[in-house]
Design a protein around this motif. Structure first.
Motif, short mmCIF file in Angstrom:
data_model
loop_
_atom_site.label_atom_id
_atom_site.label_comp_id
_atom_site.label_asym_id
_atom_site.label_seq_id
_atom_site.Cartn_x
_atom_site.Cartn_y
_atom_site.Cartn_z
N HIS A 398 -1.57 3.07 -13.41
CA HIS A 398 -1.33 3.86 -12.52
C HIS A 398 -1.27 3.18 -10.95
N ASP A 399 0.20 2.81 -10.57
CA ASP A 399 0.09 2.11 -9.38
C ASP A 399 -0.15 2.98 -8.16
N ASN A 400 -1.02 2.39 -7.04
CA ASN A 400 -0.95 3.28 -6.06
C ASN A 400 -0.86 2.27 -4.68
N TYR A 401 -0.73 3.00 -3.58
CA TYR A 401 -0.51 2.16 -2.25
C TYR A 401 -1.23 2.65 -1.18
N TRP A 402 -1.81 1.66 -0.36
CA TRP A 402 -2.28 2.04 0.96
C TRP A 402 -2.44 0.58 1.67
N GLN A 403 -3.12 0.76 2.82
CA GLN A 403 -3.13 -0.43 3.66
C GLN A 403 -4.51 -0.80 4.28
N THR A 404 -4.96 -1.73 4.87
CA THR A 404 -6.17 -1.74 5.60
C THR A 404 -6.35 -0.87 6.80
N GLU A 405 -5.02 -0.27 7.32
CA GLU A 405 -5.26 0.53 8.48
C GLU A 405 -5.27 1.92 7.71
N GLY A 496 5.26 -0.34 8.14
CA GLY A 496 6.09 -1.71 8.16
C GLY A 496 6.44 -2.02 6.74
N ASP A 497 6.51 -1.14 6.01
CA ASP A 497 6.91 -1.45 4.49
C ASP A 497 8.17 -0.54 4.27
N LEU A 498 9.10 -1.13 3.79
CA LEU A 498 10.44 -0.49 3.49
C LEU A 498 10.53 -0.02 2.15
N ILE A 517 2.74 -12.27 4.48
CA ILE A 517 2.91 -12.64 3.27
C ILE A 517 1.76 -11.88 2.39
N LYS A 518 1.95 -11.28 1.18
CA LYS A 518 0.86 -10.75 0.20
C LYS A 518 0.91 -11.75 -0.78
N SER A 519 0.02 -12.28 -1.12
CA SER A 519 -0.19 -13.57 -2.30
C SER A 519 -1.36 -13.06 -3.05
#
Ligand code: 6R9
Length: 632
Positions: A398-405, A496-498, A517-519
């Protein structure tokens, strides 16, 4: 196409096609691949938000006030993260439940119950207090994954000091810069890390009053105190002072395109969001054994490796070693991990070690039958990886998304909903997301009245924006009001993500609008890398970009122009790479350096990373009207 069975039980490696598997408790869950769409369709899922209609209903009914009111709260009122994460469980009679199972690279597993964790974090809070460390003071950690890290985090929060985690693979430059920006008063670290990264720069950190050394301290380290001494002298009784949900709790540094790292401030009330999202997106329940592979020096490892799982009252597996496919399968098996939160890079490394079409020796030789849920975050997860999980581990990912903010998961292939391989999923109940029409830089386009416009065409892309209002949303960038304000447009927080949004509301990651950059799941600011490179005597200018990589997603590549008198060649290349690695550490330093005496620059003299990226990937160069004539 083969149905995708669950991994709730069944013979080792034998969770084959079509199996309908009885979960240890609760109803039968079936996952099957829909031939037409390629989606992983679920049925019989316990009701959190079982299908599209109910998902919509859950979204409509969700109320953050209600979620916050379900927190235990401090006995005298208020909300403190450490109380929710530890003391609450003791007061509720679950003190003997195992909170941590720390698995060292070799040797015996160390377990800590919630009662023990409560007592040790009380000791650390008392220790801090005795050192004169007070509410709002910044306590930094620079530690690998070890029990002391958990104790330090929770003790700091109990003392109402602000915790700032640093990644132990950062080099001296990122460490000292963040400690300076964050006004570090205390640092908790080990002798080796202190000697390598801080000791000879300590004079430049006059605000750093206390350094606590965890583990053996063989050398005489002036100006430090030993963890054991601090803890031994401290009492196990501590009363958490009144804590307002808006009191600052955590400071997480994150990277932008330009300038210094940004310190995102989070508050104690955030824990309500950690609890809810851990249930919705990770399906965490108190009896779970949970393993988050992210390092607590990064936001995922702190929020979902420490806070969220403890707030959910589960047993957390703390793996102290580095990635090693064979050992990871061993940990999954021996710890009976039920819920696993990891990252695309790690999954791709496992895929390499365990091809989908091969004999699956590694997972087949391990009993992974306890595993019932896998989630991933941090970078795009290839659809192939989702299916590999289904085929080889017996569970789709299950992919999920978030940010530090955002402070918590905001978009997910929810536990209870169908999975669209390749999509990040849909906004969790409690979150309003929008795809806004944006310019080339990812800034929302405004109409004449200053209003932004949503993208309605499912084929069209725009910048992902979120309507603020959930408790773990960051409250500001430290000492940078201007940067904070510029993150919002017309009442929306702009990520900031498309992204693209399909007609069912699933969001598909397209790419970052900026140069960050996400490495291997780690966010790296190109400016920080360029600045370090330019301190090398041979380097005149530097432009740093991410180069696509089949395993790490992206690796850092630097283009440099040389000062007169220096010859481009393999020796200088090695020297520059080693120099950057010493300063920045392996997590941030470039993997590759290319020499280019004609770096593309704007008329104002800024290196155009966008053009470097386009050239590197053989893509069209787009608008070059600001390119300085002469640079090509
Ligand atoms: C939690 C974390 C945030 C950035 C984010 C985006 C990228 C995160 C992703 C993803 C594609 C996903 N990102 N999850 N990209 N698919 N599921 O990683 O926080 O370090 O602040 O990074 O990571 O670009 O904006 P952080």
């Amino acid at each position: 196409m083969d149905p995708v069975p669950t991994g709730a039980s069944g013979p080792v490696g034998g969770r084959g096609a079509g199996a309908m598997i009885e979960a240890e408790s609760g109803p039968t869950v079936e996952r099957r691949m829909d031939e037409a769409s390629g989606n992983i369709v679920k049925s019989g899922v316990p009701a959190v938000s079982p299908n599209l209609a109910d998902y919509a209903l859950s979204c409509r009914l969700f109320d953050w006030r209600q979620a916050t009111s379900e927190l235990a709260g401090l006995p005298g009122g208020g909300v403190n993260i450490a109380h929710e994460a530890v003391d609450r469980h003791v007061l509720e009679g679950r003190g003997e439940h195992i909170a941590l199972r720390c698995v060292p690279p070799s040797g015996a597993v160390v377990t800590l119950s919630y009662t023990r964790l409560a007592a040790l974090s009380n000791r650390f809070a008392n220790g801090l207090h005795r050192l004169g460390v007070r509410a709002g003071d910044r306590v930094f950690t620079l530690l690998g994954r070890c029990p002391e890290l958990y104790v330090a985090v929770l003790g700091t929060l109990k003392n109402k000091s602000v915790l700032c985690p640093l990644f132990s693979a950062f080099g001296p430059d990122p460490v000292v810069q963040r400690m300076t920006l964050g006004d570090a008063r205390v640092l908790v670290t080990t002798q080796a890390l202190y000697q390598r990264k801080i000791a000879d720069r300590r004079a430049g950190l006059p605000g750093l009053e206390h350094v606590v050394i965890v583990g053996p301290s063989t050398a005489d380290l002036p100006g430090t105190v030993r963890w054991d001494d601090l803890m031994e002298a401290a009492s196990e009784e501590f009363t958490i002072p009144a804590t307002d949900p808006e009191d600052p709790a955590l400071l997480h540094f994150t990277s932008g395109t330009t300038g210094r790292p940004k310190g995102a401030v989070h508050v104690h009330g955030a824990v309500a969001a950690h609890r809810v999202t851990a249930e919705y997106a990770l399906d965490l329940h108190p009896d779970d054994v949970y393993w988050c592979t992210a390092d607590p020096g990064w936001v995922t490892g702190m929020s979902y490796g420490v806070i969220a799982p403890l707030a959910a009252g589960v047993t957390v597996v703390v793996d102290e070693g580095e990635f090693d496919a064979a050992r990871w399968y061993r940990v999954l098996e021996s710890e009976h991990v039920t819920v696993w939160y990891t990252a695309p890079t790690a999954i791709r490394m496992l895929m390499r070690a365990t091809p989908r079409t091969g004999p699956f020796d590694l997972p087949r030789s391990h009993d992974l039958s306890a595993l019932r849920f896998i989630a991933s975050v941090g970078e795009p997860l290839n659809p192939e990886a989702v299916r590999w999980g289904a085929d080889v581990l017996g569970l789709p990912i299950h992919d999920n998304y978030w940010q530090t903010e955002t402070g918590c998961i905001v978009i997910a292939n929810l536990a209870a909903c169908d999975i669209r391989p390749g999509s990040m999923g849909r906004p969790l109940p409690g979150f309003q997301a929008e795809v806004l029409a944006a310019d080339e830089q990812g800034r929302p386009v405004r109409d004449g009245a200053g209003r932004v416009r949503p993208v309605t065409d499912p084929a069209g892309q725009g910048v992902l924006a979120l309507r603020p209002g959930w408790p773990s949303m960051f409250r500001g960038y430290l000492d940078d009001e201007e940067r904070y304000r510029s993150a919002f447009v017309d009442g929306w927080y702009v990520t900031g993500d498309l992204v693209r949004r399909d007609s069912d509301g699933y969001l598909w990651f397209v790419g970052r609008a900026d140069d960050v950059i996400k490495s291997a799941g780690h966010l790296i600011g190109p400016f920080e890398v360029e600045s370090a490179l330019m301190e090398h005597p041979a380097v005149a200018e530097a432009g740093v970009i991410g180069r696509p990589d089949p395993v790490a997603g992206t690796v850092v590549k630097a283009f440099v122009s040389l000062r007169p008198g220096f010859d481009p060649g393999p020796e200088l290349c090695t020297d520059i790479l080693a120099f950057a690695r010493r300063k920045l550490g392996p997590a941030v330093a470039p993997r590759e350096v290319a020499f280019d005496q004609n770096l593309p620059k704007t008329r104002s003299g800024k290196v155009m990373r966008r053009l470097l990226r386009a050239r590197e990937q053989g893509l069209p160069e787009g608008d070059t009207s600001t390119l300085e004539s002469g640079s090509a």
